[in-house]
Design a protein around this motif. Structure first.
Motif, PDB file in Angstrom:
ATOM      1  N   ALA A 162       0.823  -1.205   0.000  1.00  0.00           N
ATOM      2  CA  ALA A 162       0.000   0.000   0.000  1.00  0.00           C
ATOM      3  C   ALA A 162       0.858   1.256   0.000  1.00  0.00           C
ATOM      4  N   ALA A 163       2.040   1.187   0.598  1.00  0.00           N
ATOM      5  CA  ALA A 163       2.924   2.354   0.643  1.00  0.00           C
ATOM      6  C   ALA A 163       3.657   2.547  -0.678  1.00  0.00           C
ATOM      7  N   HIS A 164       4.066   1.433  -1.293  1.00  0.00           N
ATOM      8  CA  HIS A 164       4.772   1.486  -2.585  1.00  0.00           C
ATOM      9  C   HIS A 164       4.084   0.499  -3.523  1.00  0.00           C
ATOM     10  N   TRP A 165       3.219   1.012  -4.394  1.00  0.00           N
ATOM     11  CA  TRP A 165       2.376   0.148  -5.222  1.00  0.00           C
ATOM     12  C   TRP A 165       3.179  -0.801  -6.091  1.00  0.00           C
ATOM     13  N   PHE A 166       4.289  -0.331  -6.639  1.00  0.00           N
ATOM     14  CA  PHE A 166       5.141  -1.176  -7.475  1.00  0.00           C
ATOM     15  C   PHE A 166       6.421  -1.584  -6.752  1.00  0.00           C
ATOM     16  N   GLY A 167       6.504  -1.367  -5.455  1.00  0.00           N
ATOM     17  CA  GLY A 167       7.697  -1.698  -4.702  1.00  0.00           C
ATOM     18  C   GLY A 167       8.785  -0.642  -4.860  1.00  0.00           C
TER      19      GLY A 167
END
Length: 293
Positions: free
Chosen positions: A52-57
């Motif tokens: 949720a914090a980094h959608w694509f990592g």
């Protein structure tokens, strides 16, 4: 709906324009859509999986992949569109002249094109970028050099087949100058292959830009660029870190697919055999002029 050309209502056209619209949105609203800076590293967030914090990592430096993919749309399309536009603006009139005028100058230009195209396009692009420097505009210039012979040859081939047609002879008899014949008659008939090639060449330019950056011969870190992002994550894929390379790789696929589909749409829209079905095949027609000479 019935007034909309059938080619614009085809699934290929719908998908192509949808992908193009999406890319335009990403280019225009990248600062609003990106939750993080595309160039700021965070060592504490290195190689985090999609969440949720980094959608694509995140990548190995901790930069957000989603933000970099969005901003990379600007870089990749800027390089591709500018390079193809320059190649079109140079190659089309050049091909027109060397197709209309026969002589030593035309032969020398064609031999220069033969020399450029004798090299594998990727190897030549890599060498030119290494000489000029790994900057965004240098990559665009190199790609323009590589694509100019393509447009020039297309126009030359069309002009060679048209310059002896009856409508050209009629234009000469009416007192038209060479420039008027070339730009007022021949160019209009010869543009269709070049217009289709524009869309295809933009897709090829995206692949070349990404390929050059992948091997380290294109733009440099921390510039957000799809090929560079794939390269930075390639070494971690064997360790199960798939997201760093996957998402920019998919961006390349969809962007190239977009322009490939649009190339087919442009061909169908501009094909005079489909737009002038009522005209006899024995009559010389100049598309855009409105009728036979």
């Amino acid at each position: 709906m019935s007034r909309i050309p059938h080619s614009l209502r085809s699934p290929a056209a719908v998908i192509g324009f949808a992908l193009l619209f999406l890319q335009i949105l990403l280019i225009l609203f990248a600062p609003l859509l990106s939750p993080y800076s595309p160039v700021e590293a965070d060592a504490l967030a290195s190689l985090q999986p999609p969440s949720a914090a980094h959608w694509f990592g995140t990548d190995i430096t901790g930069m957000d992949v989603f933000s970099r993919v969005i901003y990379a749309t600007r870089i990749n399309l800027l390089i591709s569109v500018v390079s193809v536009a320059v190649a079109f603006l140079i190659g089309v009139p050049l091909g027109l002249f060397i197709g209309y005028y026969k002589g030593i100058v035309s032969s020398l230009v064609m031999r220069l094109f033969d020399f450029i195209q004798a090299f594998p396009i990727f190897v030549l692009g890599m060498a030119l970028v290494a000489v000029m420097g790994q900057e965004i505009w240098n990559v665009a210039i190199v790609l323009a050099i590589l694509f100019t012979p393509v447009f020039a040859r297309l126009i030359r081939a069309e002009v060679l087949s048209l310059r002896e047609r009856p409508f050209v002879a009629a234009a000469r008899c009416s007192g038209a100058s060479d420039l008027h014949i070339m730009f007022g008659h021949l160019l209009l008939n010869a543009l269709l292959p070049a217009m289709v090639q524009v869309s295809i060449s933009i897709g090829m330019a995206i692949l070349l830009t990404a390929g050059l950056s992948f091997i380290g011969a294109g733009v440099r870190m921390p510039v957000p660029e799809w090929g560079l992002m794939v390269s930075s994550g390639a070494q971690q894929m064997i360790l199960g870190v798939w997201w760093v390379s996957l998402f920019p790789g998919l961006a390349i696929v969809f962007s190239v697919l977009c322009f490939a589909l649009l190339g087919d749409v442009i061909r169908d829209l501009l094909d005079p055999t489909k737009t002038r079905r009522a005209v006899s095949t024995s009559t010389d027609i100049i598309p855009g002029i409105g009728g036979p000479l």
